[in-house]
Design a protein around this motif. Structure first.
Motif: not given
Length: 596
Positions: A397-402, A421-423, A428-429, A511-512
Motif C-alpha cells: 500500500l505504501a508503494n502504491l500511495i507513493t 495525473d500528478y507530476n 512525492r515532495e 501533507k501525507i
C-alpha cells in the motif's frame, strides 16, 4: 556492422564535441606532415653525399677538397637541424592531438555517466528488484571506461592511421608504384586476421563484463552485510566465493589476452616482411636506374613510420570490440523505460485525501498477488492504520500511495484526481515516508534529517528530532548533530535508525505521512513517547500507519485489518474489539507478550 550499431548511441556526443574531433583530425594531419618531411630530408642528404663523393675524392690533396668538405658538412648539419626542428614541431602537434581527442573522450565519459545515472533514477522499483547493485555499478563504471577507450585512444589512433596511410602511401606511390605495391602486400593478410578475430574478441569481452558484474555484486554484498557475515563466522566461505568469482574473471581475461597477444608478433612479422621487400625490390630498382639509395632509405623510414599505426590497428580493433560489448550492456539499461509517468503533469498543493478503489496489485517480477480488490478512503487530516501479519500486503500500500508502482487493476486517487495525473516530483515532495527497511546515508545526522529538503534550517531539524524522541541520544554524541553515522547508519542502533528515519520524514512537514512498520525496533516505552508526539504531528495531515503491532494502530481514527491481500475487518479500536474477531485476537496475543 553490428559493432558500430551498438556504438551509434555515442554519435550524439561526437556531434556535441565535433570541434574537438575536427581540430584533432587537423592536428593529426599536420603532425604527420612534420613526420614525413624528415624522411625526404634524409633522402636528399644521402643522395647529396652519394652524388658528390666522387667529386670530393677527385680533388684529393688540393685546397678545394677542404672547401668541399666544409660545404658538405654544413649541408648535412643543416639537414640535421631541420630534422630536429621538424621533430619538435611534430611533438608539439601531437600534444595538441591529445589535448583535443583525449579531452573529448573525457567529456563524453562524464556525459555518458551522468546520462546513465539520471536514467537509473527514472526507472521504477520493479527494475531494481530484477537487477543487482553490482551489475548497475559495473555498467556505469567499468563499461563506461571501456567505451571511453573507443571515443578517445581508439579514435585517435584510427584517425592517425588513416591520415598516415593517405600521406605516406601517396608519397610512396609518387616515388615508385611497383615498390609501393610490394611493400603494401602484407597488409591484406592483416585485414583478414582482423576480420577472423573480431567475433572472438567481442564474445570474450561480453563474458568478461558479465563475470565482472557477478564479482562486483559478491563484493558489494559481502561488505554491506559484514556484520552478519562475521556473526555467522563465514569469512572463509565469503573469501572462497570471491576467489571463485575472481578466478573465473581471470580465466576469461586470460583467454582474451591470448587473442590480443597474437596482434603484436603478427604485425612485427608483417612489417619485417615489408622491410625485406623494400631492400630486395628496391635493390633491383637501383640496378635498373629507376631509384637511388636515398629513395630506399626513405622507403625504409616510411615503412617504419607505418609500423606503430599498423600494430595499433589490432589494438584499436580490440578496444572497439570491447567498447561495443560494453555499450551493448549500457544500451540494455538505457532502453529500459519506466511505466511510472505522469499523464497530465499536474503540479498543485494537495490537501491529502487518499482513495483506493477496488485495487488489485501483482508484483511484475515475481507474479505474487499482494492486494485483492482493496478499497480505502482517507479524508484529508484523517489517520488510518493498516494492520496485518507479515506478507498480508501492508507495505505494498505504501508503494502504491507513493506511486513506486502502478496498480494492476482499480485506481488510486489523491484529492479526487487519479494519481497518474500528478507530476511525480511535486506529489512525492508533499509526502513523508518512513520505510520498513530503514536506509540512512553516510553523512551527518543533520544532513540525514534534512535529506528531503537540503535548505532546511537547523531549528527545524532539531524540532523533528525531538518529536522522534532522538534528541537526548544525539546531544550525547561527541560531535552532536554533525556526527557522521557511517554507511547505512551502521554506527546507530536499530531503534535510533528508525527514529532518525521518522525525523527525516516529519521534518519536511508533509501533507501525507506514511509510517511503514517504523516502530518495530523500539521498546514499548519509546514507542509510547513517539506515538504521543505523532498524535500532535498527525493532527493536521493525512496519516497512514502500517504496522503489525496493535499499539501503533490504536491512535488512528480508523483501523483496517488485512490478511493475504484482503480486508477482513475495519473500524475504530473499540468497534473492532467489540467484534471479537481477528483484531481482538491480535490485541490479546500482543498484550500477553508484553506482560510476559
Amino acid at each position: 556492422m553490428k559493432t558500430f550499431a551498438h556504438l551509434a548511441h555515442l554519435n550524439k556526443y561526437l556531434a556535441k564535441y565535433k570541434w574537438y574531433l575536427i581540430w584533432g583530425t587537423v592536428f593529426t594531419f599536420v603532425s604527420n606532415l612534420f613526420g614525413i618531411f624528415p624522411a625526404q630530408l634524409v633522402r636528399y642528404a644521402l643522395d647529396l653525399v652519394s652524388e658528390t663523393l666522387d667529386i670530393y675524392y677527385l680533388y684529393a690533396g688540393s685546397g678545394l677538397q677542404s672547401a668541399l668538405y666544409d660545404i658538405f658538412a654544413f649541408s648535412i648539419l643543416l639537414y640535421g637541424f631541420l630534422i630536429l626542428g621538424l621533430a619538435l614541431l611534430k611533438g608539439f602537434f601531437l600534444f595538441l592531438v591529445r589535448q583535443t581527442l583525449i579531452v573529448m573522450s573525457r567529456h563524453i565519459e562524464y556525459d555518458l555517466k551522468n546520462e546513465i545515472y539520471d536514467h537509473y533514477q527514472t526507472l521504477p522499483l520493479s527494475f531494481y528488484r530484477q537487477h543487482n547493485t553490482g551489475d548497475l555499478m559495473a555498467r556505469i563504471s567499468e563499461d563506461v571506461s571501456k567505451v571511453r577507450m573507443y571515443v578517445g585512444p581508439s579514435i585517435m589512433y584510427g584517425v592517425n592511421l588513416l591520415v598516415l596511410f593517405v600521406l605516406v602511401i601517396g608519397y610512396m606511390v609518387s616515388i615508385n608504384a611497383r615498390l609501393t605495391a610490394y611493400v603494401l602486400l602484407p597488409l591484406p593478410i592483416l585485414s583478414i586476421g582482423i576480420y577472423l578475430v573480431e567475433n572472438i574478441v567481442i564474445s570474450r569481452s561480453e563474458e568478461i563484463q558479465r563475470s565482472l558484474s557477478r564479482m562486483s555484486t559478491s563484493v558489494q554484498e559481502a561488505f554491506s552485510g559484514i556484520r552478519v557475515l562475521k556473526s555467522f563466522v563465514q569469512e572463509d566461505v565469503s573469501a572462497a566465493n570471491f576467489e571463485r568469482e575472481s578466478n573465473e574473471y581471470r580465466q576469461k581475461s586470460l583467454r582474451l589476452t591470448m587473442v590480443d597477444a597474437l596482434w603484436q608478433p603478427m604485425t612485427v612479422m608483417l612489417i619485417g616482411l615489408s622491410n625485406v621487400l623494400v631492400v630486395y625490390v628496391g635493390g633491383q630498382e637501383i640496378l635498373a636506374g629507376r631509384l637511388t639509395p636515398g629513395n630506399i632509405t626513405e622507403f625504409l623510414i616510411y615503412v617504419n613510420m607505418l609500423t606503430w599505426p599498423v600494430m595499433a590497428l589490432g589494438w584499436t580493433t580490440s578496444q572497439t570490440q570491447r567498447a561495443a560489448a560494453s555499450q551493448q550492456r549500457i544500451n540494455e539499461f538505457l532502453n529500459e523505460k519506466t511505466n511510472i509517468v505522469s499523464q497530465k503533469n499536474l503540479i498543485r498543493e494537495i490537501e491529502g485525501e487518499i482513495e483506493l478503489r477496488n485495487v488489485r496489485f501483482v508484483y511484475p517480477d515475481s507474479g505474487i498477488v499482494a492486494l485483492k480488490n482493496f478499497s480505502l478512503h482517507a479524508r484529508s487530516g484523517e489517520s488510518v492504520a493498516i494492520l496485518g501479519t507479515t506478507g498480508s500486503g501492508k507495505s505494498t500500500l505504501a508503494n502504491l500511495i507513493t506511486r513506486m508502482y502502478d496498480v494492476s487493476a482499480g485506481e488510486v486517487l489523491i484529492d479526487g484526481r487519479p494519481i497518474s495525473d500528478y507530476n511525480l516530483t511535486s506529489l512525492r515532495e508533499q509526502m513523508g515516508y518512513v520505510p520498513q527497511d530503514v536506509f540512512l546515508f553516510s553523512d551527518s545526522i543533520s544532513n540525514n534529517v534534512r535529506f528531503g529538503k537540503p535548505d532546511m534550517p537547523q531549528e527545524r531539524v532539531e524540532e523533528a528530532v525531538r518529536d522522534a524522541d532522538l534528541y537526548g541520544n544525539i546531544v550525547g554524541f561527541p560531535e552532536g548533530f554533525e556526527t557522521r553515522i557511517g554507511e547505512r547508519g551502521i554506527t546507530l542502533s536499530g531503534g535510533q535508525k528508525q527514529r532518525l528515519s521518522i525525523a527525516r520524514a516529519i521534518a519536511r512537514d508533509p501533507k501525507i505521512l506514511i509510517l511503514d512498520d517504523c516502530l518495530s525496533a523500539v521498546d514499548t516505552n519509546t514507542e509510547n513517547i513517539i506515538l504521543n508526539n505523532l498524535k500532535r504531528i498527525m493532527a493536521d495531515r493525512t496519516s497512514v500507519i502500517i504496522s503489525h503491532r496493535v499499539s501503533s494502530a490504536k491512535l488512528a481514527d480508523r483501523i483496517i485489518v488485512l490478511d493475504d491481500g484482503n480486508v477482513v475487518e475495519q473500524g475504530t479500536h473499540h468497534e473492532l474489539m467489540a467484534l471479537n474477531g481477528t483484531y481482538r485476537e491480535l490485541y490479546d496475543k500482543q498484550l500477553q507478550g508484553e506482560e510476559v
